[in-house]
Design a protein around this motif. Structure first.
Motif, PDB file in Angstrom:
ATOM      1  N   ASP A 427      46.617  31.379  45.880  1.00 15.72           N
ATOM      2  CA  ASP A 427      45.619  31.740  44.956  1.00 15.72           C
ATOM      3  C   ASP A 427      45.639  33.185  44.888  1.00 15.72           C
ATOM      4  O   ASP A 427      46.020  34.008  45.789  1.00 15.72           O
ATOM      5  CB  ASP A 427      44.214  31.347  45.453  1.00 15.72           C
ATOM      6  CG  ASP A 427      43.084  31.654  44.606  1.00 15.72           C
ATOM      7  OD1 ASP A 427      42.950  31.083  43.232  1.00 15.72           O
ATOM      8  OD2 ASP A 427      42.386  32.604  44.856  1.00 15.72           O
ATOM      9  N   SER A 428      45.244  33.924  43.755  1.00 17.91           N
ATOM     10  CA  SER A 428      45.217  35.336  43.729  1.00 17.91           C
ATOM     11  C   SER A 428      43.801  35.454  42.833  1.00 17.91           C
ATOM     12  O   SER A 428      43.805  35.211  41.869  1.00 17.91           O
ATOM     13  CB  SER A 428      46.320  35.983  43.077  1.00 17.91           C
ATOM     14  OG  SER A 428      45.983  37.420  42.885  1.00 17.91           O
ATOM     15  N   GLN A 429      42.842  36.026  43.415  1.00 17.99           N
ATOM     16  CA  GLN A 429      41.567  36.382  42.902  1.00 17.99           C
ATOM     17  C   GLN A 429      41.301  37.857  42.562  1.00 17.99           C
ATOM     18  O   GLN A 429      41.191  38.618  43.495  1.00 17.99           O
ATOM     19  CB  GLN A 429      40.347  35.728  43.652  1.00 17.99           C
ATOM     20  CG  GLN A 429      39.142  35.936  43.023  1.00 17.99           C
ATOM     21  CD  GLN A 429      38.809  35.072  41.518  1.00 17.99           C
ATOM     22  OE1 GLN A 429      39.114  33.865  41.429  1.00 17.99           O
ATOM     23  NE2 GLN A 429      39.056  36.137  40.476  1.00 17.99           N
ATOM     24  N   THR A 430      41.049  38.539  41.408  1.00 19.78           N
ATOM     25  CA  THR A 430      40.744  39.814  41.076  1.00 19.78           C
ATOM     26  C   THR A 430      39.357  40.026  40.734  1.00 19.78           C
ATOM     27  O   THR A 430      38.916  41.259  40.801  1.00 19.78           O
ATOM     28  CB  THR A 430      41.919  40.454  39.961  1.00 19.78           C
ATOM     29  OG1 THR A 430      41.445  39.801  38.942  1.00 19.78           O
ATOM     30  CG2 THR A 430      43.245  40.181  40.505  1.00 19.78           C
ATOM     31  N   PHE A 431      38.670  39.156  40.519  1.00 22.06           N
ATOM     32  CA  PHE A 431      37.235  39.279  40.253  1.00 22.06           C
ATOM     33  C   PHE A 431      36.994  40.269  39.093  1.00 22.06           C
ATOM     34  O   PHE A 431      36.379  41.240  39.032  1.00 22.06           O
ATOM     35  CB  PHE A 431      36.272  39.726  41.348  1.00 22.06           C
ATOM     36  CG  PHE A 431      36.086  38.866  42.556  1.00 22.06           C
ATOM     37  CD1 PHE A 431      35.350  38.090  42.550  1.00 22.06           C
ATOM     38  CD2 PHE A 431      37.281  39.031  43.550  1.00 22.06           C
ATOM     39  CE1 PHE A 431      35.201  36.799  43.639  1.00 22.06           C
ATOM     40  CE2 PHE A 431      37.146  38.349  44.820  1.00 22.06           C
ATOM     41  CZ  PHE A 431      36.254  37.314  44.705  1.00 22.06           C
ATOM     42  N   ASP A 432      37.619  39.960  37.807  1.00 23.10           N
ATOM     43  CA  ASP A 432      37.957  40.794  36.894  1.00 23.10           C
ATOM     44  C   ASP A 432      37.164  40.571  35.617  1.00 23.10           C
ATOM     45  O   ASP A 432      37.223  41.043  34.607  1.00 23.10           O
ATOM     46  CB  ASP A 432      39.290  40.843  36.342  1.00 23.10           C
ATOM     47  CG  ASP A 432      39.954  39.465  36.239  1.00 23.10           C
ATOM     48  OD1 ASP A 432      39.306  38.645  36.345  1.00 23.10           O
ATOM     49  OD2 ASP A 432      41.027  39.284  35.584  1.00 23.10           O
ATOM     50  N   THR A 433      36.079  39.818  35.746  1.00 28.68           N
ATOM     51  CA  THR A 433      35.008  39.344  34.713  1.00 28.68           C
ATOM     52  C   THR A 433      33.646  39.762  35.400  1.00 28.68           C
ATOM     53  O   THR A 433      33.420  39.548  36.747  1.00 28.68           O
ATOM     54  CB  THR A 433      35.086  38.211  33.905  1.00 28.68           C
ATOM     55  OG1 THR A 433      34.856  37.147  35.023  1.00 28.68           O
ATOM     56  CG2 THR A 433      36.612  37.894  33.654  1.00 28.68           C
ATOM     57  N   GLN A 449      27.604  39.001  44.424  1.00 29.89           N
ATOM     58  CA  GLN A 449      27.597  39.112  43.160  1.00 29.89           C
ATOM     59  C   GLN A 449      29.086  39.763  42.654  1.00 29.89           C
ATOM     60  O   GLN A 449      29.840  40.222  43.653  1.00 29.89           O
ATOM     61  CB  GLN A 449      26.478  39.948  42.395  1.00 29.89           C
ATOM     62  CG  GLN A 449      26.626  41.387  42.877  1.00 29.89           C
ATOM     63  CD  GLN A 449      25.318  42.317  42.399  1.00 29.89           C
ATOM     64  OE1 GLN A 449      24.282  41.581  41.864  1.00 29.89           O
ATOM     65  NE2 GLN A 449      25.416  43.534  42.519  1.00 29.89           N
ATOM     66  N   VAL A 450      29.294  39.767  41.268  1.00 30.69           N
ATOM     67  CA  VAL A 450      30.455  40.543  40.427  1.00 30.69           C
ATOM     68  C   VAL A 450      29.848  41.932  40.284  1.00 30.69           C
ATOM     69  O   VAL A 450      29.038  42.066  39.509  1.00 30.69           O
ATOM     70  CB  VAL A 450      30.899  39.901  39.574  1.00 30.69           C
ATOM     71  CG1 VAL A 450      32.159  40.766  39.173  1.00 30.69           C
ATOM     72  CG2 VAL A 450      31.680  38.682  40.042  1.00 30.69           C
ATOM     73  N   ARG A 462      37.634  46.758  36.738  1.00 30.31           N
ATOM     74  CA  ARG A 462      36.206  47.256  36.793  1.00 30.31           C
ATOM     75  C   ARG A 462      35.401  46.164  37.652  1.00 30.31           C
ATOM     76  O   ARG A 462      34.101  46.456  37.616  1.00 30.31           O
ATOM     77  CB  ARG A 462      35.758  47.573  35.326  1.00 30.31           C
ATOM     78  CG  ARG A 462      34.194  48.070  35.175  1.00 30.31           C
ATOM     79  CD  ARG A 462      34.061  48.581  33.882  1.00 30.31           C
ATOM     80  NE  ARG A 462      32.604  49.063  33.479  1.00 30.31           N
ATOM     81  CZ  ARG A 462      32.327  50.107  34.169  1.00 30.31           C
ATOM     82  NH1 ARG A 462      33.110  51.358  34.845  1.00 30.31           N
ATOM     83  NH2 ARG A 462      31.142  50.329  33.815  1.00 30.31           N
ATOM     84  N   TYR A 463      35.738  45.326  38.225  1.00 26.96           N
ATOM     85  CA  TYR A 463      34.736  44.467  39.042  1.00 26.96           C
ATOM     86  C   TYR A 463      35.297  44.258  40.170  1.00 26.96           C
ATOM     87  O   TYR A 463      36.573  44.372  40.805  1.00 26.96           O
ATOM     88  CB  TYR A 463      34.794  43.217  38.202  1.00 26.96           C
ATOM     89  CG  TYR A 463      34.351  43.301  36.591  1.00 26.96           C
ATOM     90  CD1 TYR A 463      33.269  43.336  36.402  1.00 26.96           C
ATOM     91  CD2 TYR A 463      35.359  43.285  35.673  1.00 26.96           C
ATOM     92  CE1 TYR A 463      32.863  43.654  35.124  1.00 26.96           C
ATOM     93  CE2 TYR A 463      34.885  43.564  34.530  1.00 26.96           C
ATOM     94  CZ  TYR A 463      33.752  43.647  33.831  1.00 26.96           C
ATOM     95  OH  TYR A 463      33.209  43.890  32.577  1.00 26.96           O
ATOM     96  N   ALA A 464      34.449  43.831  41.103  1.00 25.49           N
ATOM     97  CA  ALA A 464      34.598  43.449  42.479  1.00 25.49           C
ATOM     98  C   ALA A 464      33.615  42.659  43.161  1.00 25.49           C
ATOM     99  O   ALA A 464      32.563  42.724  42.492  1.00 25.49           O
ATOM    100  CB  ALA A 464      34.881  44.847  43.520  1.00 25.49           C
ATOM    101  N   ASP A 570      37.976  42.722  46.675  1.00 24.10           N
ATOM    102  CA  ASP A 570      38.837  42.497  45.638  1.00 24.10           C
ATOM    103  C   ASP A 570      40.342  42.275  45.742  1.00 24.10           C
ATOM    104  O   ASP A 570      40.746  42.278  46.943  1.00 24.10           O
ATOM    105  CB  ASP A 570      38.756  43.817  44.747  1.00 24.10           C
ATOM    106  CG  ASP A 570      38.799  43.437  43.248  1.00 24.10           C
ATOM    107  OD1 ASP A 570      39.160  42.275  42.789  1.00 24.10           O
ATOM    108  OD2 ASP A 570      38.946  44.155  42.545  1.00 24.10           O
ATOM    109  N   GLU A 571      40.785  41.563  44.887  1.00 26.41           N
ATOM    110  CA  GLU A 571      42.303  41.177  44.945  1.00 26.41           C
ATOM    111  C   GLU A 571      42.548  40.316  46.136  1.00 26.41           C
ATOM    112  O   GLU A 571      43.532  40.718  46.917  1.00 26.41           O
ATOM    113  CB  GLU A 571      43.290  42.487  44.696  1.00 26.41           C
ATOM    114  CG  GLU A 571      43.184  43.293  43.660  1.00 26.41           C
ATOM    115  CD  GLU A 571      44.214  44.394  43.412  1.00 26.41           C
ATOM    116  OE1 GLU A 571      44.964  44.388  44.076  1.00 26.41           O
ATOM    117  OE2 GLU A 571      43.904  45.361  42.432  1.00 26.41           O
ATOM    118  N   ILE A 572      41.807  39.189  46.300  1.00 29.91           N
ATOM    119  CA  ILE A 572      42.184  38.527  47.554  1.00 29.91           C
ATOM    120  C   ILE A 572      43.303  37.645  47.187  1.00 29.91           C
ATOM    121  O   ILE A 572      43.189  36.665  46.167  1.00 29.91           O
ATOM    122  CB  ILE A 572      40.634  37.826  47.600  1.00 29.91           C
ATOM    123  CG1 ILE A 572      39.659  38.594  47.877  1.00 29.91           C
ATOM    124  CG2 ILE A 572      40.912  36.703  48.727  1.00 29.91           C
ATOM    125  CD1 ILE A 572      38.424  38.051  48.219  1.00 29.91           C
TER     126      ILE A 572
END
Length: 927
Positions: A427-433, A449-450, A462-464, A570-572
């Motif tokens: 899995d790769s999660q960037t929280f990008d929204t 939250q994001v 722009r998100y984390a 971020d970027e987990i």
């Protein structure tokens, strides 16, 4: 897997296994009169079905009452034990309809399941709408549960209608269908709320008669506003036990517990039931791409989930990271935004049908296409590999003249096992929204939250994800995600974090994992902990190992109590590493080869039995021996010019053949060599091959004589016996090859040859005349002209024997004593020619000439003689004129020999004296 019931009825036919005996006993207690034929044993050729997966509800009160037998009936209204809000209307009664459905507010007698449920404009629940008929007593009946003391489902009251082995139209007894409708009170969640189930135990038919326009339908409808039909409705055989697993009602499910044969819906606040997700899977056959399996399969396009009245909240599967060889059942589970979950099983077969890679064949000693003097060849075959089952064995051999596929037997080989690390991003999660990702669960939606507003509190995007506090109130919050690390040999977690200043020792931020939390445990292992007071840290990348082999929950948390204290993530990324091994095989072969053209041939097979493409190396050209050249020059003399052909032989390729005649210049041979010079010529020659061998010079002599010998002179012929004539002549000469012999002709025909100038022709007829000629022949076979002829006759011949004969007079003998007498006879032999003879003489016993005297007897053979003689006048010609032979002294050209034979007689005498005589006889025989 479908679970089968172990019995269908008791000895008296009162119960089938799916419906408890207690229910039958309750019916009897209520005094209800039921036709027990509904419990008949299923038999007959149409009933090739076993009972289903035990999805049908049983227990106390389930089979309390029966609907009267009938066809297309809808006259039974039953009070529900609880009220249910169905699309804003509260219903407390239900219509039980014979044809596989129940309605609310109005009856329904439709028997032909065509067209759709929504087109019937009714509030209807139809577990299996088809043309049922229970009039035959051998068929089952429609039963419903107790309404005053209703059965419980998971502790809640329920109303249950069971089509308990009901047959189809026109009073048939078989085949039978078993299914039920279950309505469960869920007023615990709100007034009028309920769940309902369709449960299936056995479905053997879906069309009553050919008059029906459609096949059975399963689903529900709320008037004409909303409806749902299960996949396979109105499709021939699709809903039956024998249908495909995706549509067969006993093999599929829409239930959170995954119970096969059960479809469930929730109705809350009167709104239409949540339609569970639809999961479609495609069975797949994959070619193995890893050791003993397949890695990297995502199921993209092979498994899909849709939700007609909401969204898919999650779509997961239990697929291992490395799919093993063979068939693996993978369960895909889709959960919608109302927590309804549906599963489907996908069959994935991993096979190995691809042969090992072809070998790279090289030689450290030889190239191809060039002749070599080295007969020992070393071959190296490497790079034979198979990514799935591995290389099993090699087979290789040498073939001469042309390539040939080796046999299927293993040959000596050296294997090398290569270890490969495969990296898979789990899995790769960037929280990008701005939307919180559905894969992550958070304990507090407000303080997890994001973040996208504060400068510096997001990473490259722009998100984390942020854990934070507010209003100087302690907040201990977290968010987590589960990872399936099955099939990995190692795993790694990387992420970026940004920690603000933590004010005291109670403030902290951390990352931890648990291997039992996904299954209900709570043992946590810290990966990183930051405790205040601390200064703010900017964005920093972190990396930690995770335990492989199973489910792992990773949790990001923070406990802060002041404004502007926070931790961002971020970027987990979670990656799994699978170590695989593959076997490469190399072959090393050194062979001593005979001269000639050779090919090295090799192929390989993997454990699955796939053979690679045969690989050939060659031609390898071996030539260790110089050429051998032969000629066809005759060994002796030739009377014509000679054409000499040179024939070289070599295991390889002849580069050239050269010759020199009588010491002349060396010339490349291309055609037979003409030798015409008189006498002896010397031809020298040799050949060379492409490997560089030069043959030692060979020589041969060519003898040519085209001249005839001289004619023999002075030919004479003389008779030498009565059967032979002697020829004589002067010798011939030949200046080149020399005289070989003479040919003698009698009366024009060849009678013999002579090496000297004389010849005796024997075997002639006495008294005949013959004519002779002679010609000389040289060593080359040239013949002279005939000599002058000579004629001669041979005489007749005779032999005679003349001998003197006498009577032997014994004289006076003394009786009783041995007396001896010596006498002699002359034998004369005469005639023509030569003769060998044997002269024999013998005598009988003596006879006494005195009258009255007795006859003495001599011992047998005491008087005998044998002698041999030879008479001849050699080299003296005979006269051909017959004459009278003078036996006394012979005559000219005649001869006479006298032989005197002496003999002695000895005899013992026992009688009186007397005169005794005997006759001596002679004979002459050829010797």
């Amino acid at each position: 897997m479908r679970h089968r019931a172990t019995a269908k009825r008791t000895a008296d036919g009162t119960c089938r296994s799916g419906l408890r005996l207690a229910a039958a006993a309750r019916l009897c207690a209520l005094g209800l009169i039921l036709t027990l034929a509904i419990f008949t044993n299923l038999a007959g050729p149409e009933n090739a079905y076993a009972l289903g997966p035990n999805a049908v509800r049983t227990g106390t009160g389930v089979l309390a009452s029966a609907v009267a037998r009938g066809d297309d009936t809808s006259n039974l209204i039953v009070n529900l034990p609880f009220a249910m809000n169905w699309n804003g209307t509260s219903f407390s009664q239900i219509y039980i309809n014979m044809n596989g459905n129940c309605t609310f507010g109005q009856t329904f007698t439709g028997y032909d399941p065509d067209p759709t449920l929504i087109s019937q404009n009714r509030n209807i629940m139809a577990p299996f709408w088809a043309d049922f008929d229970s009039r035959n007593a051998a068929s089952g009946q429609v039963l419903y549960s107790d309404t005053t003391n209703p059965p419980l489902v998971d502790g809640r009251e329920a109303f249950i209608v069971t089509w308990n082995g009901v047959a189809r139209y026109n009073q048939q007894a078989t085949p039978l269908n078993y299914f039920q409708l279950v309505i469960i009170d869920r007023s615990d969640t709100g007034a009028g709320n309920f769940d309902f189930e369709f449960n299936y135990d056995q479905l053997t038919w879906d069309r009553a008669t050919a008059a029906s326009n459609g096949y059975a339908r399963a689903g529900w409808a709320i008037g004409t506003s909303s409806s749902f039909e299960l996949p396979g409705s109105n499709s021939n055989g699709a809903l039956l036990d024998t249908g495909p697993s995706a549509t067969s009602l006993v093999q599929s499910n829409l239930s959170s517990e995954g119970q096969l044969g059960r479809q469930t819906w929730q109705v809350r606040g009167g709104t239409p039931p949540n339609i569970p997700p639809q999961v479609t899977v495609v069975d797949r056959v994959l070619e193995g791409n890893a050791l003993n399996g397949y890695t990297g399969y995502t199921g993209a396009g092979d498994a899909t989930a849709t939700d007609s009245d909401g969204t898919i909240a999650s779509f997961t599967n239990d697929r291992p990271v490395v799919l093993p060889l063979g068939t693996t059942s993978v369960t895909w589970t889709a959960r919608d935004n109302q927590s309804s979950a549906v599963s489907a099983v996908q069959s994935i077969t991993v096979q190995d049908t691809i042969a090992p890679s072809d070998a790279t064949v090289t030689s450290s000693t030889h190239g191809t296409g060039a002749w070599s003097t080295n007969g020992t060849v070393t071959m190296n075959a490497a790079g034979v590999a198979d990514v799935c089952t591995g290389v099993s064995r090699l087979s290789y051999h040498w073939s001469q003249g042309s390539t040939a596929t080796p046999d299927a037997l293993a040959d000596p080989s050296t294997g090398v096992t290569i270890t490969t690390m495969t990296t898979t991003t789990v899995d790769s999660q960037t929280f990008d929204t701005t939307t919180w990702p559905t894969g992550w669960t958070r304990s507090d939606n407000t303080y997890v939250q994001v973040n996208n507003a504060t400068v510096g509190r997001y990473h490259t995007a722009r998100y984390a994800a942020e854990v934070w506090a507010n209003n100087n109130t302690r907040r201990t919050v977290d968010f987590y995600r589960d990872y399936d690390l099955s099939g990995f040999t190692s795993a790694n977690l990387t992420f970026w974090d940004n920690v603000s200043a933590l004010s005291n020792n109670q403030d902290n931020a951390g990352v931890e994992f648990s291997t039992d939390a996904p299954t209900g445990g709570n043992t946590w292992y810290p990966l990183r902990t930051t405790t205040g007071p601390s200064t703010a840290q900017g964005w920093t990348e972190r990396s930690y190992s995770l335990p492989p082999g199973g489910p792992v929950r990773v949790r990001f948390s923070g406990s802060v109590n002041k404004n502007n204290e926070f931790t961002d993530y971020d970027e987990i990324v979670v990656e799994g590493y699978a170590t695989t091994q593959r076997r490469e095989v190399s072959a090393n072969n050194t062979s001593a080869l005979a001269d000639g053209t050779w090919y090295f041939n090799l192929w390989a097979t993997d454990v699955a039995g796939n053979w690679s493409t045969p690989v050939a190396f060659g031609p390898v050209l071996i030539d260790r021996v110089a050429p051998v050249t032969a000629d066809n020059a005759p060994a002796g003399w030739s009377k014509t010019p000679v054409s000499v052909k040179l024939t070289p032989a070599d295991a390889g390729v002849i580069a050239y053949t050269r010759y020199s005649l009588n010491g002349g210049a060396w010339t490349d041979y291309s055609a037979p060599i003409n030798v015409s010079a008189e006498g002896t010529s010397t031809l020298a020659y040799h050949s060379a091959d492409a490997a560089g061998h030069v043959e030692s010079t060979r020589t041969t002599e060519v003898h040519v004589d085209t001249q005839k010998p001289t004619v023999p002179q002075g030919t004479t012929a003389s008779a030498v016996s009565t059967t032979a004539i002697e020829m004589n002549w002067s010798p011939s000469t030949d200046t080149v090859s020399g005289v070989s012999h003479y040919a003698v002709y009698r009366d024009g025909s060849l009678v013999g040859t002579a090496s000297a100038a004389t010849y005796i022709d024997s075997g002639l007829n006495p008294g005949s005349s013959y004519s002779y000629e002679v010609r000389a022949v040289d060593e080359a076979g040239n013949q002279s002209a005939f000599s002058a002829s000579a004629t001669e006759s041979v005489p007749f011949s005779s032999l005679w024997v003349s001998l003197s004969s006498a009577t032997v007079d014994m004289g006076t003998l003394d009786p009783g004593s041995v007396s001896a007498l010596t006498s002699a006879a002359v034998v004369s032999v005469g005639g023509l020619g030569s003769s060998r003879y044997v002269l024999l003489c013998s005598a009988d016993d003596f006879a006494n000439t005195d009258i009255g005297s007795s006859m003495p007897t001599l011992p047998a053979g005491s008087l005998s003689f044998e002698g041999r003689g030879f008479a001849s006048i050699p080299n003296q010609p005979f006269s051909t004129t017959p004459v009278t032979v003078n036996t006394a002294d012979g005559s000219k050209y005649r001869w006479n020999h006298n032989y005197v034979f002496d003999y002695e007689f000895s005899a013992p005498w026992t009688f009186e004296p007397g005169t005794y005589t005997t006759t001596v006889m002679y004979s002459i025989l050829p010797d």
